[in-house]
Motif scaffolding. Structure first.
Motif, PDB file in Angstrom:
ATOM      1  N   ASN A 272      43.204  40.480  26.423  1.00  0.00           N
ATOM      2  CA  ASN A 272      42.128  39.490  26.502  1.00  0.00           C
ATOM      3  C   ASN A 272      40.753  40.079  26.838  1.00  0.00           C
ATOM      4  OD1 ASN A 272      43.681  37.443  25.684  1.00  0.00           O
ATOM      5  ND2 ASN A 272      43.554  36.241  27.567  1.00  0.00           N
ATOM      6  N   PHE A 273      40.639  40.770  27.989  1.00  0.00           N
ATOM      7  CA  PHE A 273      39.330  41.329  28.322  1.00  0.00           C
ATOM      8  C   PHE A 273      39.510  42.617  29.133  1.00  0.00           C
ATOM      9  CE2 PHE A 273      34.864  41.276  29.524  1.00  0.00           C
ATOM     10  CZ  PHE A 273      34.312  40.811  28.345  1.00  0.00           C
ATOM     11  N   PRO A 315      36.340  31.013  29.603  1.00  0.00           N
ATOM     12  CA  PRO A 315      35.167  31.784  30.020  1.00  0.00           C
ATOM     13  C   PRO A 315      35.338  32.414  31.399  1.00  0.00           C
ATOM     14  CG  PRO A 315      34.535  29.584  29.292  1.00  0.00           C
ATOM     15  CD  PRO A 315      36.014  29.640  29.241  1.00  0.00           C
ATOM     16  N   PHE A 316      36.180  31.792  32.254  1.00  0.00           N
ATOM     17  CA  PHE A 316      36.369  32.326  33.602  1.00  0.00           C
ATOM     18  C   PHE A 316      37.038  33.688  33.583  1.00  0.00           C
ATOM     19  CE2 PHE A 316      36.374  27.693  34.079  1.00  0.00           C
ATOM     20  CZ  PHE A 316      35.209  27.587  34.800  1.00  0.00           C
ATOM     21  N   GLU A 317      37.827  33.938  32.532  1.00  0.00           N
ATOM     22  CA  GLU A 317      38.488  35.233  32.441  1.00  0.00           C
ATOM     23  C   GLU A 317      37.470  36.355  32.308  1.00  0.00           C
ATOM     24  OE1 GLU A 317      41.990  35.511  29.851  1.00  0.00           O
ATOM     25  OE2 GLU A 317      41.977  33.332  29.738  1.00  0.00           O
ATOM     26  N   ILE A 318      36.270  35.996  31.848  1.00  0.00           N
ATOM     27  CA  ILE A 318      35.240  37.012  31.724  1.00  0.00           C
ATOM     28  C   ILE A 318      34.341  37.031  32.949  1.00  0.00           C
ATOM     29  CG2 ILE A 318      33.301  37.823  30.308  1.00  0.00           C
ATOM     30  CD1 ILE A 318      34.483  36.350  27.967  1.00  0.00           C
ATOM     31  N   THR A 319      33.945  35.853  33.396  1.00  0.00           N
ATOM     32  CA  THR A 319      32.824  35.799  34.338  1.00  0.00           C
ATOM     33  C   THR A 319      33.211  35.895  35.806  1.00  0.00           C
ATOM     34  OG1 THR A 319      32.964  33.419  34.158  1.00  0.00           O
ATOM     35  CG2 THR A 319      31.274  34.498  32.838  1.00  0.00           C
ATOM     36  N   THR A 320      34.449  35.549  36.160  1.00  0.00           N
ATOM     37  CA  THR A 320      34.740  35.504  37.601  1.00  0.00           C
ATOM     38  C   THR A 320      35.813  36.505  38.013  1.00  0.00           C
ATOM     39  OG1 THR A 320      36.327  33.761  37.195  1.00  0.00           O
ATOM     40  CG2 THR A 320      34.138  33.087  37.922  1.00  0.00           C
ATOM     41  N   ALA A 321      35.719  36.938  39.250  1.00  0.00           N
ATOM     42  CA  ALA A 321      36.764  37.784  39.807  1.00  0.00           C
ATOM     43  C   ALA A 321      38.013  36.939  39.968  1.00  0.00           C
ATOM     44  CB  ALA A 321      36.313  38.335  41.159  1.00  0.00           C
ATOM     45  N   GLY A 322      39.165  37.548  39.680  1.00  0.00           N
ATOM     46  CA  GLY A 322      40.406  36.793  39.782  1.00  0.00           C
ATOM     47  C   GLY A 322      40.629  35.867  38.611  1.00  0.00           C
ATOM     48  N   GLY A 323      39.839  36.001  37.568  1.00  0.00           N
ATOM     49  CA  GLY A 323      39.961  35.094  36.425  1.00  0.00           C
ATOM     50  C   GLY A 323      41.036  35.494  35.445  1.00  0.00           C
ATOM     51  N   SER A 324      41.532  36.712  35.532  1.00  0.00           N
ATOM     52  CA  SER A 324      42.505  37.191  34.555  1.00  0.00           C
ATOM     53  C   SER A 324      43.769  36.352  34.579  1.00  0.00           C
ATOM     54  CB  SER A 324      42.858  38.648  34.838  1.00  0.00           C
ATOM     55  OG  SER A 324      44.018  38.994  34.110  1.00  0.00           O
ATOM     56  N   VAL A 325      44.379  36.137  33.417  1.00  0.00           N
ATOM     57  CA  VAL A 325      45.593  35.324  33.370  1.00  0.00           C
ATOM     58  C   VAL A 325      46.812  36.108  33.816  1.00  0.00           C
ATOM     59  CG1 VAL A 325      44.951  33.626  31.654  1.00  0.00           C
ATOM     60  CG2 VAL A 325      45.714  35.877  30.903  1.00  0.00           C
ATOM     61  N   HIS A 327      46.903  39.003  36.171  1.00  0.00           N
ATOM     62  CA  HIS A 327      46.953  39.599  37.504  1.00  0.00           C
ATOM     63  C   HIS A 327      45.689  39.186  38.262  1.00  0.00           C
ATOM     64  CE1 HIS A 327      44.257  42.166  35.308  1.00  0.00           C
ATOM     65  NE2 HIS A 327      43.931  42.835  36.398  1.00  0.00           N
ATOM     66  N   TRP A 328      45.626  39.605  39.503  1.00  0.00           N
ATOM     67  CA  TRP A 328      44.432  39.312  40.298  1.00  0.00           C
ATOM     68  C   TRP A 328      43.448  40.457  40.116  1.00  0.00           C
ATOM     69  CZ3 TRP A 328      42.214  35.361  42.573  1.00  0.00           C
ATOM     70  CH2 TRP A 328      41.085  35.615  43.366  1.00  0.00           C
ATOM     71  N   ASN A 329      42.290  40.155  39.494  1.00  0.00           N
ATOM     72  CA  ASN A 329      41.310  41.218  39.319  1.00  0.00           C
ATOM     73  C   ASN A 329      40.212  41.080  40.362  1.00  0.00           C
ATOM     74  OD1 ASN A 329      40.843  38.850  37.702  1.00  0.00           O
ATOM     75  ND2 ASN A 329      39.015  39.865  36.891  1.00  0.00           N
ATOM     76  N   GLU A 330      40.009  42.179  41.103  1.00  0.00           N
ATOM     77  CA  GLU A 330      39.035  42.174  42.194  1.00  0.00           C
ATOM     78  C   GLU A 330      37.619  41.967  41.692  1.00  0.00           C
ATOM     79  OE1 GLU A 330      39.482  42.270  45.405  1.00  0.00           O
ATOM     80  OE2 GLU A 330      41.664  42.494  45.368  1.00  0.00           O
ATOM     81  N   GLU A 331      37.355  42.571  40.529  1.00  0.00           N
ATOM     82  CA  GLU A 331      36.004  42.453  39.988  1.00  0.00           C
ATOM     83  C   GLU A 331      36.058  41.761  38.638  1.00  0.00           C
ATOM     84  OE1 GLU A 331      33.505  46.272  41.354  1.00  0.00           O
ATOM     85  OE2 GLU A 331      35.554  46.675  40.710  1.00  0.00           O
ATOM     86  N   SER A 332      34.987  41.096  38.266  1.00  0.00           N
ATOM     87  CA  SER A 332      35.032  40.289  37.043  1.00  0.00           C
ATOM     88  C   SER A 332      34.974  41.170  35.798  1.00  0.00           C
ATOM     89  CB  SER A 332      33.846  39.333  37.030  1.00  0.00           C
ATOM     90  OG  SER A 332      32.657  40.062  36.848  1.00  0.00           O
ATOM     91  N   GLY A 333      35.373  40.600  34.680  1.00  0.00           N
ATOM     92  CA  GLY A 333      35.331  41.303  33.411  1.00  0.00           C
ATOM     93  C   GLY A 333      33.927  41.752  33.063  1.00  0.00           C
ATOM     94  N   VAL A 334      32.945  40.926  33.411  1.00  0.00           N
ATOM     95  CA  VAL A 334      31.554  41.268  33.117  1.00  0.00           C
ATOM     96  C   VAL A 334      31.188  42.596  33.763  1.00  0.00           C
ATOM     97  CG1 VAL A 334      29.164  40.551  33.446  1.00  0.00           C
ATOM     98  CG2 VAL A 334      30.899  38.849  32.905  1.00  0.00           C
ATOM     99  N   THR A 335      31.598  42.760  35.036  1.00  0.00           N
ATOM    100  CA  THR A 335      31.298  43.998  35.751  1.00  0.00           C
ATOM    101  C   THR A 335      31.877  45.194  35.025  1.00  0.00           C
ATOM    102  OG1 THR A 335      31.693  42.634  37.683  1.00  0.00           O
ATOM    103  CG2 THR A 335      31.288  44.986  38.052  1.00  0.00           C
ATOM    104  N   TRP A 336      33.150  45.022  34.601  1.00  0.00           N
ATOM    105  CA  TRP A 336      33.828  46.155  33.971  1.00  0.00           C
ATOM    106  C   TRP A 336      33.203  46.511  32.624  1.00  0.00           C
ATOM    107  CZ3 TRP A 336      36.254  49.607  36.412  1.00  0.00           C
ATOM    108  CH2 TRP A 336      36.950  49.294  37.594  1.00  0.00           C
ATOM    109  N   ILE A 337      32.933  45.498  31.829  1.00  0.00           N
ATOM    110  CA  ILE A 337      32.406  45.831  30.501  1.00  0.00           C
ATOM    111  C   ILE A 337      31.006  46.408  30.634  1.00  0.00           C
ATOM    112  CG2 ILE A 337      31.322  43.640  29.787  1.00  0.00           C
ATOM    113  CD1 ILE A 337      32.820  44.166  27.069  1.00  0.00           C
ATOM    114  N   ASN A 338      30.253  45.976  31.636  1.00  0.00           N
ATOM    115  CA  ASN A 338      28.924  46.542  31.825  1.00  0.00           C
ATOM    116  C   ASN A 338      28.986  48.006  32.240  1.00  0.00           C
ATOM    117  OD1 ASN A 338      27.259  44.537  30.998  1.00  0.00           O
ATOM    118  ND2 ASN A 338      27.265  43.481  32.980  1.00  0.00           N
ATOM    119  N   ARG A 339      30.011  48.340  33.044  1.00  0.00           N
ATOM    120  CA  ARG A 339      30.190  49.743  33.423  1.00  0.00           C
ATOM    121  C   ARG A 339      30.412  50.591  32.176  1.00  0.00           C
ATOM    122  NH1 ARG A 339      33.894  48.484  38.425  1.00  0.00           N
ATOM    123  NH2 ARG A 339      32.231  48.090  39.913  1.00  0.00           N
TER     124      ARG A 339
END
Lengths: 394, 281
Positions: A272-273, A315-325, A327-339
């Motif tokens: 997904n992301f 959209p939450f799967e991208i924008t918020t921490a813990g949004g992944s379907v 597992h629990w992701n500490e940081e949001s997808g946006v943060t990771w893709i920006n890195r």
């Protein structure tokens, strides 16, 4: 009249220039096109269209154009005096056909019915067995099969088939706005090749040697050069599972095309992301993973990144921490893709989802913006555009 | 030129292809031919040359080919060697100019046919370097300061496999024709031309298998005309009867000697799987 065809083609985004138009007129002057519509169609296509991907568009425009001319004839038939038609019929019909006209109630009866039909019928008609038009079995109209038929609005002799070449649209599959197989993907990807001389100087540079030798007053001065290699480096990141299952075939085609095109190619999967982990083997995705931080560290910033995914999710799967379907992701997808995008400025996203849906799916819009509008459809044309975006300097 | 190309006894030319060749001949423009691999693009030039009795100059392009090589090459190495050996020939630079294919064709006393084969294999600049040459059919030799112009405009046939996009300026100067994959009837004619007297039922069975195979979704490389011809040659050599090709034969899952048609083991696996699934239905 032909100028109209030129403008219509340009409007349909077939790149036709004046040179080609003049070449076509030249050919018509020399009698190459022949005098039948079919020959003209073939010749016009040879002269005007320079890419099979545009054949289908040409067919459509040409069909429209010719039908338009046909319509002109249809418009004036109401004004043809009856005597003309009668005289023409005397000349055209065989005795046998005239006999069947008699069988239908005679010439006058047919003309009478025709007049009525023409009054009832306002618009052009094709097929069917009653109305005046083309291709039908009614006694009235062109290209018909009724021996007692009245030919109207048919300029040249019968071609023997109602379905014209351009109506068949045989080149539909070659249009580059459609999705296609491995070979077309390969061709599109190949444009990314960039040759550069890198590494050990192990080849004799003949020209430079001759130059240097001549300057050296004929004493041999050998110059070496490094071999020319495709220097492009590519990282492919695939979305797997979930909604991507519908697009497996296209992704597979892209993958096998890319594998044979690039020497420096690495691939990873995500679901997904992009979050903190990526993996290389889908069967062992929970055991053998690479952390995204390590991924960013491993590859140089000259790598080009191609994301492949439908970007269709909440959209939450991208924008918020813990949004992944998953597992629990500490940081949001946006943060990771920006890195990733900070490290690798050359990146594009290929989306197998049809472009018409993009506006309606919020997550696609978000991803599109995250990538600076560098999301392209997974079609041959889309890959072509993606490749040009990857080649731009940052 | 009064001669017209109409296809030959061993090459089936469709109506639109014939028109394309004749238009290019009449107007003296290069003809760019594209099409699926194995549809007879290269063959076309040979057959055209044969049918109008013109000499054919083949120029096969590789990734290292330069446009200059088609015009002429200046053999600096032999001149250098000769100068060190004190050879007299060294005085005249013309001795070291080697004519290329285009020059030879321009020099011809009759209309020649030039085949520039697989132009897309060359460097991206290659077509651009030939713009003036194929437009005006002349070029300048810097070393001897002479201009070579074609005595008769040759018919230039260019083939491409679409590996690179050709520049617009180049395309504008060409006529373009895309050889479509032959339909069933044309294919029958083609096979007839190559294997006269082939048994009707074998041909029907073979063509059926062939076109079905082309319909299989997801094949990496679809079999083409040249592969069909090879396959039929094998079938004839092995003397395989037509009924052995029918797919309801229990013993062979995929058609005999399929190696001539499917060139990729993934394709063979895919095909086997599909045939197997079909049978279970």
């Amino acid at each position: 009249m032909l100028i109209d065809l030129l403008y219509r083609l340009r409007k349909a985004e077939v790149p036709v220039s004046i040179t080609e138009y003049l070449a076509m007129l030249d050919g018509i002057n020399a009698g190459v096109g022949g005098y039948s519509v079919d020959d003209f169609y073939h010749f016009a296509r040879i002269a005007l269209v320079k890419d099979e991907r545009h054949y289908d568009r040409f067919d459509q425009v040409f069909g429209d154009y010719i039908n338009g001319i046909q319509n002109l004839f249809d418009d004036i038939i109401g004004e043809i005096p009856e005597e003309w038609l009668r005289a023409e019929a005397e000349r055209l019909f065989t005795d046998e056909e005239k006999a069947s006209i008699e069988a239908m109630g005679g010439w006058d009866e047919i003309m009478e019915t025709l007049r009525k039909r023409l009054e009832e019928q306002k618009k052009r008609h094709q097929g069917g067995s009653k109305w005046v038009g083309t291709g039908g079995t009614s006694p009235y109209g062109a290209y018909g099969y009724n021996p007692a038929g009245v030919r109207i609005g048919q300029k040249t002799g019968r071609q023997g088939r109602a379905m014209k070449v351009w109506d068949k649209r045989e080149y539909k599959n070659l249009d580059d706005q459609r999705e296609l197989g491995t070979r077309n993907f390969k061709m599109a990807l190949r444009k990314l090749r960039r040759f550069a001389r890198e590494g050990a100087q192990d080849q004799l540079d003949l020209n430079d040697t001759i130059n240097a030798t001549a300057r050296n007053a004929g004493l041999l001065d050998i110059k070496m050069i490094a071999e020319r290699r495709n220097a492009i480096k590519v990282l492919l990141l695939f979305d797997v599972g979930g909604s991507m299952d519908y697009h497996v075939q296209n992704s597979e085609a892209l993958f096998s095309a890319a594998r044979s095109e690039f020497k420096h190619l690495e691939y990873y999967y995500f679901h997904n992301f992009i979050y903190e982990k990526l993996w290389k083997d889908n069967r062992r995705r929970h055991n053998e993973t690479i952390s995204t931080v390590e991924f960013i560290r491993t590859y140089g910033k000259d790598y080009r990144i191609i994301f492949v995914g439908d970007a269709t999710m909440s959209p939450f799967e991208i924008t918020t921490a813990g949004g992944s379907v998953e597992h629990w992701n500490e940081e949001s997808g946006v943060t990771w893709i920006n890195r990733i995008l900070t490290k690798f400025p050359h990146a594009v996203w290929l989306n197998p989802e049809s472009q018409t849906h993009w506006q309606r799916v919020p997550s696609i819009k978000i991803t599109h913006q995250l990538l600076d509008e560098r999301m392209f459809p997974l079609t041959v044309e889309g890959i072509g555009n993606a490749i040009s975006a990857l080649q731009k300097k940052h | 030129m009064t001669q017209k190309f109409t296809g030959t006894e061993n090459y089936v030319s469709t109506e639109d292809l014939t028109l394309a060749v004749n238009a290019a001949m009449t107007l003296g423009r290069p003809l760019l031919i594209k099409g699926e691999p194995g549809t007879g693009k290269t063959q076309l030039a040979e057959e055209v040359a044969r049918s109008i009795n013109a000499p054919l100059f083949r120029w096969h392009i590789k990734s290292t080919t330069k446009a200059q090589q088609g015009l002429y090459e200046y053999d600096a190495v032999s001149r250098l060697r000769d100068s060190q050996l004190g050879d007299d020939r060294v005085q005249d630079i013309a001795n070291y100019i080697i004519k290329g294919k285009l020059w030879e064709a321009f020099d011809c006393d009759e209309t020649a046919v030039v085949l520039i084969d697989e132009i897309d294999k060359a460097d991206i600049e290659f077509p651009n370097d030939l713009l003036l040459e194929i437009d005006k059919m002349e070029f300048h030799v810097y070393e001897t300061r002479e201009t070579i112009a074609a005595k008769h405009r040759p018919l230039v046939i260019i083939t491409s496999n679409n590996e690179k996009e050709l520049p617009d300026a180049f395309l504008r100067r060409c006529f373009f024709h895309y050889i479509r994959f032959p339909d069933h009837d044309t294919m029958q004619q083609i096979v007839d031309v190559h294997f006269p007297g082939l048994k009707k039922n074998l041909l029907d069975a073979a063509l059926k298998v062939f076109f079905e195979m082309r319909e299989v979704p997801g094949l990496k490389k679809k079999p083409s005309t040249s592969e069909l011809l090879d396959w039929i040659k094998l079938l004839l050599a092995e003397d395989i009867p037509a009924d052995a090709l029918q797919s309801d034969d229990k013993n062979s899952i995929i058609p005999k000697l399929h190696g001539a048609l499917l060139k990729n083991e993934q394709d063979v696996h895919l095909f086997e799987r599909l045939v197997f699934l079909n049978r279970r239905k």
